[in-house]
Design a protein around this motif. Structure first.
Motif, short mmCIF file in Angstrom:
data_model
loop_
_atom_site.label_atom_id
_atom_site.label_comp_id
_atom_site.label_asym_id
_atom_site.label_seq_id
_atom_site.Cartn_x
_atom_site.Cartn_y
_atom_site.Cartn_z
N LYS A 147 -1.17 7.94 -0.90
CA LYS A 147 -2.10 7.97 -2.04
C LYS A 147 -3.39 7.20 -1.74
N ARG A 191 0.83 -1.20 0.00
CA ARG A 191 0.00 0.00 0.00
C ARG A 191 0.86 1.25 0.00
N ASP A 192 0.26 2.31 -0.51
CA ASP A 192 0.87 3.63 -0.49
C ASP A 192 -0.07 4.51 0.32
#
Length: 120
Positions: A74, A70-71
């Motif tokens: 973002k 995951r980011d």
């Protein structure tokens, strides 16, 4: 809260595919993010999840082949699918557990699903 998935399609056995899911809307915080799938005639099942601290959990059937990451900046979660097999064919759904405000309880949100077909 809206979840938009992308990256699904047709992939050959042994190939690779990356799914993405972007969360948008009024989001205060996201706890867990994950991917689930549902094949025709079967119940929806967990594929992989990742917590806000990065701890991951995988279904036995995809361990060693799929990677979830995951980011947080973002609000995006990914599923890297390596060496997919025909048995991985399904509609893949993104899920997040999130708060829309500091004092609100967490709730689950789902994407609309993206079709992944593994076939030669």
């Amino acid at each position: 809260v809206q979840l938009v998935e992308s990256g699904g399609g047709l992939v050959q056995p042994g190939g690779s595919l990356r799914l993405s899911c972007v969360a948008s809307g009024t989001i205060y915080s996201i706890n867990a993010m994950g991917w689930y799938r549902q094949a025709p005639g079967k119940q929806r099942e967990l594929v992989a999840t990742i917590t806000s601290s990065g701890s991951t959990n995988y279904a036995d059937s995809v361990k060693g082949r799929f990677t979830i990451f995951r980011d947080n900046a973002k609000n995006t979660v990914y599923l890297q699918m390596n060496r997919p097999e025909p048995e991985d064919t399904a509609v893949y759904y993104c899920n997040i557990r999130a708060r829309t405000a500091r004092t609100w309880p967490e709730a689950d949100y789902w994407g609309q699903g993206t079709q992944v077909t593994v076939s030669s």
